[in-house]
Write a protein that holds these residues in place. Sequence first.
Motif, mmCIF file in Angstrom:
data_model
loop_
_atom_site.group_PDB
_atom_site.id
_atom_site.type_symbol
_atom_site.label_atom_id
_atom_site.label_comp_id
_atom_site.label_asym_id
_atom_site.label_seq_id
_atom_site.Cartn_x
_atom_site.Cartn_y
_atom_site.Cartn_z
ATOM 1 N N CYS A 62 -57.137 -40.079 68.068
ATOM 2 C CA CYS A 62 -57.434 -39.271 69.321
ATOM 3 C C CYS A 62 -56.440 -39.735 70.205
ATOM 4 C CB CYS A 62 -58.880 -39.600 69.775
ATOM 5 S SG CYS A 62 -59.364 -38.949 71.420
ATOM 6 N N VAL A 63 -55.635 -38.563 71.120
ATOM 7 C CA VAL A 63 -54.716 -38.887 71.923
ATOM 8 C C VAL A 63 -55.140 -38.115 72.938
ATOM 9 C CG1 VAL A 63 -52.389 -38.245 72.596
ATOM 10 C CG2 VAL A 63 -53.065 -38.612 70.054
ATOM 11 N N ILE A 64 -55.366 -39.107 74.029
ATOM 12 C CA ILE A 64 -55.745 -38.662 75.333
ATOM 13 C C ILE A 64 -54.446 -38.157 76.360
ATOM 14 C CG2 ILE A 64 -56.968 -39.207 77.610
ATOM 15 C CD1 ILE A 64 -58.554 -39.767 75.186
ATOM 16 N N LYS A 65 -54.413 -36.923 76.674
ATOM 17 C CA LYS A 65 -53.335 -36.081 77.116
ATOM 18 C C LYS A 65 -53.060 -36.323 78.643
ATOM 19 C CE LYS A 65 -51.295 -34.436 73.301
ATOM 20 N NZ LYS A 65 -50.129 -34.599 73.160
ATOM 21 N N SER A 66 -54.279 -36.008 79.250
ATOM 22 C CA SER A 66 -54.498 -36.265 80.886
ATOM 23 C C SER A 66 -55.674 -36.433 81.379
ATOM 24 C CB SER A 66 -53.950 -34.936 81.248
ATOM 25 O OG SER A 66 -54.739 -33.669 81.229
ATOM 26 N N LEU A 67 -55.800 -37.121 82.536
ATOM 27 C CA LEU A 67 -56.870 -37.335 83.425
ATOM 28 C C LEU A 67 -56.853 -36.531 84.367
ATOM 29 C CD1 LEU A 67 -57.394 -41.137 82.566
ATOM 30 C CD2 LEU A 67 -58.691 -39.260 81.792
ATOM 31 N N ALA A 68 -57.893 -36.276 85.170
ATOM 32 C CA ALA A 68 -57.858 -35.502 86.511
ATOM 33 C C ALA A 68 -59.106 -35.742 87.262
ATOM 34 C CB ALA A 68 -57.681 -33.966 86.259
ATOM 35 N N LEU A 69 -58.811 -35.861 88.699
ATOM 36 C CA LEU A 69 -59.997 -35.897 89.648
ATOM 37 C C LEU A 69 -59.945 -34.561 90.160
ATOM 38 C CD1 LEU A 69 -61.834 -37.847 91.175
ATOM 39 C CD2 LEU A 69 -60.072 -37.852 93.084
ATOM 40 N N GLU A 70 -61.484 -33.805 90.157
ATOM 41 C CA GLU A 70 -61.855 -32.595 90.409
ATOM 42 C C GLU A 70 -62.716 -32.745 91.349
ATOM 43 O OE1 GLU A 70 -62.615 -29.188 87.407
ATOM 44 O OE2 GLU A 70 -64.626 -29.882 87.982
ATOM 45 N N VAL A 71 -62.243 -32.002 92.720
ATOM 46 C CA VAL A 71 -62.982 -31.935 93.838
ATOM 47 C C VAL A 71 -63.020 -30.586 94.159
ATOM 48 C CG1 VAL A 71 -63.241 -32.799 96.104
ATOM 49 C CG2 VAL A 71 -62.277 -34.144 94.672
#
Length: 199
Positions: A62-71
């Motif tokens: 598993c390769v985590i590509k991106s993280l985001a904070l969604e508001v």
Amino acid sequence: MASQDDDLQASKTEGYKIGEKKTVEEYAKLDQNDESLNRWKASLGISSSPPIPVDPSDQRCCVIKSLALEVEGRPDITIDLTTPGSLETLKSKPFTIKEGAKFRMKAKFVVQHDVLSGLKYLQVVKRKGIKVGKSEEMIGSYAPNTEEKPVYEKKFEEDEAPSGMLARGHYEAASRFADDDNHDYLRFDWSFDIAKDWK
């Protein structure tokens, strides 16, 4: 006092036993005439679509590509984890969350080589060295990505930032993506500020 490693351990469900590990090919051939099992395999993404090309020297499942904070009503704050130095930036440059704001995290990731079983996200938040929160989010089980589905995206449960004068300030967090076998796919430290307004 618990260490950070202890804090980032997944909770255990009494009586739960991890199933026997199988390859994608073994799952695909498993009881091919069983309609309910075929629906389950389809829900995992096991299909006839060709797999995405992967670097054979990259053995990660598993390769985590991106993280985001969604508001809602605001542009996402996205961290592209394929960029060199991105994990260091997460810790050294905190982002701001408005007190009382409702938000959710989301992750984009790729599964390669084999079925990923029981991916989960674990997080511990501290303020001035004292643990103020721990969360665990089950992401699920996934087959390797295909040309039809080249990237997975998981939106986490909505959360609400604390509010009030005492809640405002700087927070440190430690996070981890791990599977049922307790194998780490990404572990990182990061920080954020709770403020009266967005910056």
